[in-house]
Motif scaffolding. Structure first.
Motif, mmCIF file in Angstrom:
data_model
loop_
_atom_site.group_PDB
_atom_site.id
_atom_site.type_symbol
_atom_site.label_atom_id
_atom_site.label_comp_id
_atom_site.label_asym_id
_atom_site.label_seq_id
_atom_site.Cartn_x
_atom_site.Cartn_y
_atom_site.Cartn_z
ATOM 1 N N UNK A 640 0.717 -1.191 -0.096
ATOM 2 C CA UNK A 640 0.147 0.061 -0.108
ATOM 3 C C UNK A 640 0.924 1.379 0.161
ATOM 4 N N UNK A 641 0.366 2.502 -0.510
ATOM 5 C CA UNK A 641 1.102 3.737 -0.379
ATOM 6 C C UNK A 641 1.285 3.929 1.161
ATOM 7 N N UNK A 642 2.629 4.552 1.565
ATOM 8 C CA UNK A 642 3.130 4.393 2.583
ATOM 9 C C UNK A 642 2.317 5.157 3.696
ATOM 10 N N UNK A 643 1.555 6.369 3.325
ATOM 11 C CA UNK A 643 0.721 6.710 4.125
ATOM 12 C C UNK A 643 -0.424 6.118 4.887
ATOM 13 N N UNK A 644 -0.955 5.043 4.084
ATOM 14 C CA UNK A 644 -1.887 4.058 4.571
ATOM 15 C C UNK A 644 -1.137 3.085 5.339
ATOM 16 N N UNK A 645 0.447 2.649 4.953
ATOM 17 C CA UNK A 645 1.043 1.765 5.903
ATOM 18 C C UNK A 645 1.143 2.274 7.245
ATOM 19 N N UNK A 646 1.045 3.637 7.454
ATOM 20 C CA UNK A 646 1.126 4.229 8.875
ATOM 21 C C UNK A 646 -0.454 4.416 9.236
ATOM 22 N N UNK A 647 -1.343 5.146 8.757
ATOM 23 C CA UNK A 647 -2.608 5.353 9.327
ATOM 24 C C UNK A 647 -3.358 4.039 9.222
#
Length: 679
Positions: A640-647
């Motif tokens: 997944x794109x990294x922002x979604x690997x966080x949030x």
């Protein structure tokens, strides 16, 4: 894990060599980009404290940094990961420019020198490619065509390789899989819309340009025929999520069965020419796509296949030809497909090519200069805690029954971790490297790589082999060997340092360890047992409960829409999303094990240990990406794109809610019953 510019060497041979002499090296200095990191290992200046953690944890942890660090002109994305890669490349530059006096080191230096010889490359023009193009032009029938498909210097509409046998991973087996496209994937040929029309128009222009530069007649008509052929190949290709399903991809066939599937490829002769004449069994991947490739081989004119071979050869080797070829390739593959405005510097690209062609020779020098023994010791403690935490979780799972639990624990006991670099390194001495023959060096190195794989085929699988070089800023889990591997370049700040705050180490490299171990139990990895065999060891009820949990995670991610009209493919990314969430769950439990031994960590810079743990995780994944590159990732990348690997991950973690006092009304808040817990 993310690939980006990290290099994956697909097959390695441990032949052993005499130790290299120690070399004087300057004391390592802290790179400028690491200056904001305090003693804990967190970048406190990166945070945007105006953003509540529960509204957007990515921006709370790194919003100020993202605003003030634009993507460099030569990159498709930018973040901590790329900064680590860039630092490694600077270290590698010092090695390739002064490699030392051993034969292996001289090979490294000579290959790099052949890349840096721009004047010689320009003076030789297209001449180095002429013998290869002449071989294509000399094709008079299908038998001649198949001879080139079998040559590692040329592309083929069906790939053939060597892999450990999923039924018995102690031995090697041949494998066949779909291939043949010039664009990143089937969607680039089949999707409708202005963006995809733009990609297809740019691809046509690129094919025309390559042929004109090479002096090939009728470039426009040939480009149209090539694209029409590749569209038909794309229509038959499996989707990325289907190709990811190991149960559909593992189709063992006898020589007679694969000959019946796609007789047009004359498999006995194709395998013989590929050096696989004694092979009696082939693992076939995308069966219907391979069958259709056979029908296309029969129905598409020979002239079109020859044109296809020529442009693929030119595309694959454009970087090793004069600047006009190199620039044409960059304009399409980087500027158009990824939105990257300009090339990397020449030295930088040269380091990457040496890494690709002589990876372990360069890696041996890298480990000697940049991997301290203390890093190995501290990593051992981290891995031990992560392993112990996963064991505790497996023993306590209420949704896993006892027979499945016993198998899972046995798989964990059999698991092996490797750190730093291989115990034996590849001997590249058979490759002839000439300072005035860059294209020849590349072709010979790739032929050597294939011969290396062939030499292993009759022998038992060597578990000491690595699939990444030590200088690769990445890590991986192998289903077929039940091993995780952490190259030396991965073990540097801010992801890891033996002396930095344990909460930060466990939140960054600890999560990475948990992620990789967790792949052994994700939706595909769980299909392999502790010995690496493809075997269903789950009870029907435990499997049903696991699938129900992961389906909820799949649906969470499928609701995210990073680009208008383009959502995350929850099925394609499921394994990596399980790895991210499971990795964070396991790493947090491992961190609490550390605290139980050593005592609660103090508050530092106003942050508790738990807060530093989660901020470390978020800061390591911070990254922003160009739109074209983001679109390519959404269509083809299992991450997944990294922002979604966080949030998308922290909102499922109960400990994160406690650490930052996340409450109903915060945008990331999920009620407890909606949170997904894998482990």
């Amino acid at each position: 894990m993310l690939r980006r510019r990290a290099t994956l060497i697909l097959s390695l041979l441990a032949l052993g060599a005499a130790p290299l002499p120690a070399q004087d090296a300057p004391a390592p200095q802290r790179p400028d980009w690491l200056v904001p990191y305090g003693t804990s290992g967190l970048d406190l200046t990166a945070r945007d404290l105006s953003v509540r953690p529960g509204d957007d944890f990515n921006l709370h942890a790194s919003g100020a940094w993202l605003r003030t660090h634009p993507i460099p002109e030569a990159e498709a994305s930018y973040g901590v990961w790329l900064q680590m890669i860039q630092e490694t490349e600077r270290q590698l530059r010092a090695i390739v420019e002064r490699p030392g006096g051993t034969p292996a080191a001289r090979q490294v230096g000579d290959f790099y020198a052949s890349w840096m010889d721009e004047a010689g490359i320009e003076a030789r023009g297209i001449a180095p490619a002429r013998p290869w193009l002449a071989r294509i032009e000399a094709v008079r029938g299908r038998d001649d065509l198949l001879a080139l498909f079998a040559d590692p210097a040329f592309d083929s509409p069906v790939g053939v390789g060597i892999t450990p046998d999923p039924a018995d991973p102690t031995r090697y087996v041949a494998a066949a899989y779909q291939a043949g496209l010039g664009m990143p994937g089937r969607d680039y040929y089949l999707r409708e819309g202005a963006d995809y029309d733009r990609y297809r128009a740019a691809y046509r222009n690129y094919l025309v340009t390559l042929q004109r530069l090479a002096g090939i007649a009728e470039p426009e008509a040939k480009a149209d025929s090539i694209i029409a052929l590749e569209r038909r190949i794309a229509e038959a290709h499996w989707t990325p999520e289907r190709s990811r399903d190991v149960t559909q991809m593992m189709n063992p066939m006898t020589r007679a069965q694969i000959a019946a599937l796609a007789p047009q490829f004359d498999w006995p002769n194709l395998l013989r020419r590929r050096g696989l004449g004694a092979v009696q069994r082939v693992i076939v991947g995308e069966t219907t796509a391979i069958a259709e490739a056979g029908r296309l081989l029969e129905s598409v004119p020979l002239a079109t296949w020859k044109a296809w071979l020529a442009v693929h050869f030119l595309d694959n080797h454009a970087r090793f030809l004069p600047h006009v070829f190199d620039e044409a390739r960059f304009a399409f593959r980087n500027r158009t497909l990824n939105g990257t405005p300009q090339q990397l510097e020449r030295w930088n690209r040269g380091v990457l090519f040496v890494d690709q062609m002589l990876g372990e020779a360069l890696g041996r020098l890298y480990v000697e200069r940049h991997f301290p023994a203390e890093s190995r010791r501290v990593m051992g403690e981290l891995i031990g805690d992560v392993r112990g935490a996963l064991e505790e979780k497996l023993r306590g799972l209420d949704w896993m029954d006892e027979p499945t639990r016993r198998e899972a624990l046995a798989k964990l006991v059999a698991f092996e971790a490797r750190v730093g670099g291989p115990v034996r390194y590849i001997d590249y001495s058979p490759i002839r490297i000439e300072r005035n023959d860059l294209l020849g060096n590349v072709v010979r190195a790739r032929a050597f790589e294939w011969r290396l794989q062939l030499s292993r085929l009759p022998h038992p699988v060597d578990r000491a082999l690595w699939e990444m070089t030590p200088q690769t800023t990445n890590a991986y889990y192998s289903d077929l060997s039940n091993q995780i591997t952490f190259p030396a370049a991965m073990l540097q700040r801010p992801l890891f340092h033996p002396s930095q705050d344990p909460a930060v180490n466990y939140g960054s490299i600890g999560c990475t360890i948990g992620h990789e171990i967790g792949h052994g139990f994700d939706d595909q990895g769980r299909r392999f047992d502790g010995a690496g065999r493809l075997r269903d060891w789950w009870s029907a009820e435990s499997a049903r409960r696991f699938v129900a949990r992961t389906a909820r995670l799949r649906d969470q991610y499928a609701a995210f829409e990073p680009l208008p009209g383009l959502r995350i493919n929850g099925e394609l990314t499921l394994g990596e999303n399980i790895g991210d969430l499971g990795g964070l769950e396991i790493a947090y439990a491992a961190y609490r094990r550390y605290v139980a031994r050593h005592g609660e960590l103090p508050v530092i810079d106003g942050l508790t240990g738990d807060q530093r743990f989660f901020l470390s995780y978020a800061q390591f994944w911070r990254n922003h990406v160009r739109e074209d590159s983001l679109r390519q990732g959404l269509l083809t990348d299992p991450h997944s794109p990294t922002a979604f690997r966080i949030n998308g991950v922290v909102r499922n973690m109960d400990a994160w809610y406690r650490a930052f006092d996340i409450r109903p009304g915060d945008r990331l808040y999920l009620p407890p019953e909606q949170r997904v817990h894998i482990w």
